[in-house]
Design a protein around this motif. Structure first.
Motif, PDB file in Angstrom:
ATOM      1  N   LEU A  33       0.616  -1.067   0.301  1.00  0.00           N
ATOM      2  CA  LEU A  33      -0.053   0.247   0.094  1.00  0.00           C
ATOM      3  C   LEU A  33       0.757   1.086   0.006  1.00  0.00           C
ATOM      4  N   PRO A  34       2.036   1.507   0.234  1.00  0.00           N
ATOM      5  CA  PRO A  34       2.966   2.232   1.092  1.00  0.00           C
ATOM      6  C   PRO A  34       3.384   2.910  -0.711  1.00  0.00           C
ATOM      7  N   MET A  35       3.724   1.436  -1.421  1.00  0.00           N
ATOM      8  CA  MET A  35       4.402   2.390  -2.744  1.00  0.00           C
ATOM      9  C   MET A  35       3.434   2.764  -3.677  1.00  0.00           C
ATOM     10  N   ILE A  36       2.226   2.123  -3.522  1.00  0.00           N
ATOM     11  CA  ILE A  36       1.039   2.178  -4.736  1.00  0.00           C
ATOM     12  C   ILE A  36       0.074   3.910  -3.789  1.00  0.00           C
ATOM     13  N   ALA A  37       0.094   4.166  -2.496  1.00  0.00           N
ATOM     14  CA  ALA A  37       0.349   5.275  -2.332  1.00  0.00           C
ATOM     15  C   ALA A  37       1.045   6.640  -2.689  1.00  0.00           C
ATOM     16  N   ARG A  38       2.299   6.027  -2.618  1.00  0.00           N
ATOM     17  CA  ARG A  38       3.578   7.231  -3.304  1.00  0.00           C
ATOM     18  C   ARG A  38       3.018   6.968  -4.828  1.00  0.00           C
ATOM     19  N   TRP A  39       3.081   6.312  -5.691  1.00  0.00           N
ATOM     20  CA  TRP A  39       2.615   5.967  -6.918  1.00  0.00           C
ATOM     21  C   TRP A  39       1.339   7.381  -7.507  1.00  0.00           C
ATOM     22  N   ALA A  40       0.104   6.904  -7.013  1.00  0.00           N
ATOM     23  CA  ALA A  40      -0.524   7.478  -6.709  1.00  0.00           C
ATOM     24  C   ALA A  40      -1.091   8.976  -6.503  1.00  0.00           C
ATOM     25  N   VAL A  41      -0.239   9.641  -5.777  1.00  0.00           N
ATOM     26  CA  VAL A  41       0.042  10.950  -5.666  1.00  0.00           C
ATOM     27  C   VAL A  41       1.325  12.076  -6.299  1.00  0.00           C
ATOM     28  N   ASP A  42       1.570  10.631  -6.447  1.00  0.00           N
ATOM     29  CA  ASP A  42       2.681  11.291  -7.571  1.00  0.00           C
ATOM     30  C   ASP A  42       2.128  11.958  -9.020  1.00  0.00           C
ATOM     31  N   LEU A  43       0.676  11.272  -9.318  1.00  0.00           N
ATOM     32  CA  LEU A  43       0.581  11.173 -10.487  1.00  0.00           C
ATOM     33  C   LEU A  43      -0.424  12.733 -10.485  1.00  0.00           C
ATOM     34  N   GLU A  44      -0.441  13.577  -9.540  1.00  0.00           N
ATOM     35  CA  GLU A  44      -1.003  14.566  -8.853  1.00  0.00           C
ATOM     36  C   GLU A  44      -2.770  14.365 -10.201  1.00  0.00           C
ATOM     37  N   ILE A  45      -3.607  13.699  -9.720  1.00  0.00           N
ATOM     38  CA  ILE A  45      -4.499  13.916 -10.430  1.00  0.00           C
ATOM     39  C   ILE A  45      -5.827  13.940  -8.681  1.00  0.00           C
ATOM     40  N   PRO A  46      -6.686  14.086  -9.315  1.00  0.00           N
ATOM     41  CA  PRO A  46      -7.428  14.321  -8.020  1.00  0.00           C
ATOM     42  C   PRO A  46      -7.890  13.027  -7.470  1.00  0.00           C
ATOM     43  N   LEU A  47      -8.064  12.991  -6.276  1.00  0.00           N
ATOM     44  CA  LEU A  47      -7.764  11.425  -5.071  1.00  0.00           C
ATOM     45  C   LEU A  47      -8.976  11.747  -4.217  1.00  0.00           C
ATOM     46  N   PRO A  48      -9.321  10.501  -3.965  1.00  0.00           N
ATOM     47  CA  PRO A  48     -10.470  10.561  -2.800  1.00  0.00           C
ATOM     48  C   PRO A  48      -9.722  10.853  -1.369  1.00  0.00           C
ATOM     49  N   PHE A  49     -10.277  11.368  -0.623  1.00  0.00           N
ATOM     50  CA  PHE A  49      -9.687  11.669   1.018  1.00  0.00           C
ATOM     51  C   PHE A  49      -7.694  11.198   0.955  1.00  0.00           C
ATOM     52  N   ARG A  50      -7.656  12.691  -0.277  1.00  0.00           N
ATOM     53  CA  ARG A  50      -6.037  13.082  -0.692  1.00  0.00           C
ATOM     54  C   ARG A  50      -5.277  12.631   0.923  1.00  0.00           C
ATOM     55  N   PRO A  51      -5.743  13.191   1.481  1.00  0.00           N
ATOM     56  CA  PRO A  51      -4.444  12.730   2.804  1.00  0.00           C
ATOM     57  C   PRO A  51      -4.829  11.748   3.059  1.00  0.00           C
ATOM     58  N   VAL A  52      -5.463  11.128   3.057  1.00  0.00           N
ATOM     59  CA  VAL A  52      -5.193   9.175   3.661  1.00  0.00           C
ATOM     60  C   VAL A  52      -3.974   9.102   2.629  1.00  0.00           C
ATOM     61  N   TRP A  53      -4.196   9.499   1.492  1.00  0.00           N
ATOM     62  CA  TRP A  53      -3.184   8.526   0.436  1.00  0.00           C
ATOM     63  C   TRP A  53      -1.938   9.327   0.844  1.00  0.00           C
ATOM     64  N   VAL A  54      -1.739  10.438   1.280  1.00  0.00           N
ATOM     65  CA  VAL A  54      -0.588  11.422   1.461  1.00  0.00           C
ATOM     66  C   VAL A  54       0.720  10.332   2.874  1.00  0.00           C
ATOM     67  N   VAL A  55      -0.312  10.256   3.505  1.00  0.00           N
ATOM     68  CA  VAL A  55       0.231   9.974   5.030  1.00  0.00           C
ATOM     69  C   VAL A  55       0.544   7.869   4.610  1.00  0.00           C
ATOM     70  N   VAL A  56      -0.036   7.157   4.257  1.00  0.00           N
ATOM     71  CA  VAL A  56      -0.544   5.970   3.911  1.00  0.00           C
ATOM     72  C   VAL A  56       1.604   6.492   3.316  1.00  0.00           C
ATOM     73  N   GLY A  57       1.264   7.057   1.973  1.00  0.00           N
ATOM     74  CA  GLY A  57       2.376   6.710   0.896  1.00  0.00           C
ATOM     75  C   GLY A  57       3.670   7.557   1.894  1.00  0.00           C
ATOM     76  N   SER A  58       3.588   7.612   3.071  1.00  0.00           N
ATOM     77  CA  SER A  58       4.943   7.822   3.957  1.00  0.00           C
ATOM     78  C   SER A  58       5.477   7.423   5.196  1.00  0.00           C
ATOM     79  N   MET A  59       5.033   6.549   4.532  1.00  0.00           N
ATOM     80  CA  MET A  59       5.667   5.069   5.347  1.00  0.00           C
ATOM     81  C   MET A  59       6.625   4.374   4.921  1.00  0.00           C
TER      82      MET A  59
END
Length: 228
Positions: A33-59
């Protein structure tokens, strides 16, 4: 000659999937999940619950990933426990059928059984008054259940033998006694609230009044009991 009872439970593959699958899936998700979250955040597209994705990707520390994987694996193990708690172990013998769900143990003599069939995911056993003596999700699949019940000479049916007798319930139609209407009304509320235990108790109350009920979502269908 009396035959040995047949115990119907999960197949080998199903047992492995149920007992180990959820925990393994949880652990794998915790790692990827952290790898998927970082990949999704880097796409810079609208994400539902984006802060959650950012937190998960920071792990990105190994111990953070390990903790997350452990938590999800534990949740998977709890899911396994819930599956085992709500599914029935079915034992078919010459003289009786035993159905065990958690701490609930039902024994039905052969002479008491009018019909056995599958309805959706549920195994249903009707008694000689056409009441549901048992209804629950079995661990064995339909093919193994049908084979065992037929081999032991039980009245397996492809569907509910009384299906044509059911009527869709609507309040205050005048077709039913007042007491039955009251129970069905209360049961409709229980179904909307997803109160399964209360709905089951009200089903038993209808049986005592001489009626059976089955559900399609939150819609009820009723019929009079039929004695064999």
């Amino acid at each position: 000659m009396k035959r040995e009872p047949v115990v119907l439970t999960f197949s080998g593959v199903d047992r492995a999937l149920v007992t180990a699958g959820p925990a393994v899936l949880g652990a794998v998700l915790g790692i990827v999940l952290p790898m998927i979250a970082r990949w999704a955040v880097d796409l810079e597209i609208p994400l539902p619950f984006r802060p959650v994705w950012v937190v998960v990707g920071s792990m990105d520390r190994w111990w953070e990933v390990a903790v997350q994987a452990t938590i999800l694996a534990v949740l998977g193990a709890l899911a396994t426990m819930e599956i085992l708690r709500r599914t029935a172990l079915v034992t078919v013998a010459d003289d009786e059928v035993r159905l065990d769900i958690a701490d609930d143990h039902v024994r039905l003599a052969r002479a008491e059984i009018e019909a056995v069939y599958r309805e959706g995911d549920a195994l249903v056993v009707l008694d000689r008054e056409s009441k549901q003596a048992f209804r629950g999700e079995p661990r064995a699949d339909k093919a193994r259940l049908e084979q065992a019940f037929r081999e032991f000479g039980y009245p397996w049916r492809d569907a509910d033998p009384f299906a044509e007798l059911y009527h869709r319930w609507a309040p205050e139609t005048g077709l039913l006694p007042v007491a039955v209407e009251a129970v069905l009304s209360a049961r409709a509320v229980a179904l909307r609230k997803k109160a399964g235990r209360e709905a089951g108790e009200l089903r038993d109350a209808l049986h005592k009044l001489g009626y059976a009920v089955r559900d399609d979502g939150d819609q009820q269908f009723w019929r009079p009991l039929v004695r064999s």
